[in-house]
Motif scaffolding. Structure first.
Motif, mmCIF file in Angstrom:
data_model
loop_
_atom_site.group_PDB
_atom_site.id
_atom_site.type_symbol
_atom_site.label_atom_id
_atom_site.label_comp_id
_atom_site.label_asym_id
_atom_site.label_seq_id
_atom_site.Cartn_x
_atom_site.Cartn_y
_atom_site.Cartn_z
ATOM 1 N N PRO A 241 18.140 39.330 54.276
ATOM 2 C CA PRO A 241 17.679 40.439 53.427
ATOM 3 C C PRO A 241 18.797 41.296 52.842
ATOM 4 O O PRO A 241 18.691 41.765 51.710
ATOM 5 N N ARG A 242 19.863 41.501 53.624
ATOM 6 C CA ARG A 242 20.930 42.402 53.154
ATOM 7 C C ARG A 242 22.292 41.797 53.491
ATOM 8 O O ARG A 242 22.569 41.467 54.644
ATOM 9 N N VAL A 243 23.128 41.688 52.467
ATOM 10 C CA VAL A 243 24.471 41.140 52.642
ATOM 11 C C VAL A 243 25.487 42.182 52.185
ATOM 12 O O VAL A 243 25.437 42.657 51.046
ATOM 13 N N VAL A 244 26.388 42.509 53.085
ATOM 14 C CA VAL A 244 27.447 43.483 52.804
ATOM 15 C C VAL A 244 28.777 42.740 52.834
ATOM 16 O O VAL A 244 29.048 42.004 53.787
ATOM 17 N N ALA A 245 29.595 42.928 51.803
ATOM 18 C CA ALA A 245 30.846 42.183 51.722
ATOM 19 C C ALA A 245 32.034 43.123 51.536
ATOM 20 O O ALA A 245 31.973 44.089 50.768
ATOM 21 N N ARG A 246 33.097 42.789 52.236
ATOM 22 C CA ARG A 246 34.349 43.532 52.124
ATOM 23 C C ARG A 246 35.158 42.996 50.936
ATOM 24 O O ARG A 246 35.318 41.796 50.777
ATOM 25 N N VAL A 247 35.654 43.919 50.103
ATOM 26 C CA VAL A 247 36.531 43.559 48.991
ATOM 27 C C VAL A 247 37.957 43.955 49.372
ATOM 28 O O VAL A 247 38.244 45.131 49.593
ATOM 29 N N ASN A 248 38.832 42.984 49.460
ATOM 30 C CA ASN A 248 40.215 43.261 49.836
ATOM 31 C C ASN A 248 41.099 43.586 48.634
ATOM 32 O O ASN A 248 41.968 44.450 48.718
ATOM 33 N N ASP A 249 40.884 42.889 47.541
ATOM 34 C CA ASP A 249 41.683 43.089 46.332
ATOM 35 C C ASP A 249 40.791 43.691 45.256
ATOM 36 O O ASP A 249 39.848 43.034 44.800
ATOM 37 N N PRO A 250 41.057 44.925 44.829
ATOM 38 C CA PRO A 250 40.197 45.573 43.827
ATOM 39 C C PRO A 250 40.034 44.765 42.545
ATOM 40 O O PRO A 250 39.039 44.918 41.842
#
Length: 219
Positions: A92-101
């Motif tokens: 239902p919910r996926v949260v992702a880390r962005v390392n490079d803007p």
């Protein structure tokens, strides 16, 4: 809540510990066994495996997760994990880390991402928030709805001083969700008056941010 965290680096382990402290069930997966030997998160279910592989996510029963957090230090891995979690396991919910803007534009619903969290952007937001009064500061992008959480701090000479929430017309699709005042969180009821120094938290699409600034700061 059942949460699957992909990536057991410093960030992933910290997320797992915070979730466990809030009584959530956490599975932590990383392809490096050494990270668990070096700094185990003892109350989490710790699995050695590559979360980019369908067989591993299947073994972890990813479809039973309420949330998947792609928290590795590699943006390509985080995108693949997000896409598999959403399309193959209907998480239902996926949260992702962005390392490079520079990669932020990729982290949207096309890759299964509901919420993209960019550490550099958050740090810049905190810096700007400390010095910027009267500016629209973007705090977080909520990809599922294509909108941003933004902050606006009212200046000392704000024309909104004493005016109730119901008297301020925000742009279409923008919503005032909270007022931060003197360490308190105030629900923006219609009769609540604005005060100088209030920090307004607003959810709005990027296209409405200019009109939002005019509505709030222009009075």
């Amino acid at each position: 809540m059942r949460v699957l965290v992909a990536g057991a680096g410093v960030v992933g382990r910290s997320i797992a510990r915070e979730l466990l402290a809030n009584d959530h069930h956490v599975t932590l997966v990383d392809r490096r066994a050494a990270v668990f030997d070096r700094d185990a998160v003892t109350d989490a279910r710790q699995i050695v495996g590559d979360a980019c592989e369908l067989s591993v996510l299947d073994r972890l029963r990813a479809e039973e997760s309420d949330v998947v957090v792609a928290a590795t230090g590699d943006d390509k891995v985080n995108l693949v994990v997000s896409l598999l979690a959403k399309t193959e396991f209907a998480v239902p919910r996926v949260v992702a880390r962005v390392n490079d803007p520079r990669n932020e534009w990729l982290f949207d619903d096309r890759w299964g991402v509901d919420v993209a969290v960019s550490t550099p952007r958050l740090m810049v937001s905190v810096v700007e928030e400390a010095v910027a009064v009267g500016d629209v500061i973007r705090l977080m992008t909520l990809r599922r709805g294509g909108v941003n959480l933004v902050s606006v701090t009212l200046p000392d000479q704000t024309p909104l001083a004493g005016r109730p929430v119901s008297r301020v017309r925000l742009p279409r699709d923008a919503a005032l969700v909270a007022i931060l005042r003197g360490g308190r969180v105030i629900t923006p009821e219609p009769d609540v008056p604005f005060e100088p120094g209030d920090e307004l938290l607003v959810v709005a699409p990027e296209t409405a941010e200019e009109d939002l600034s005019s509505a709030i700061l222009g009075g």
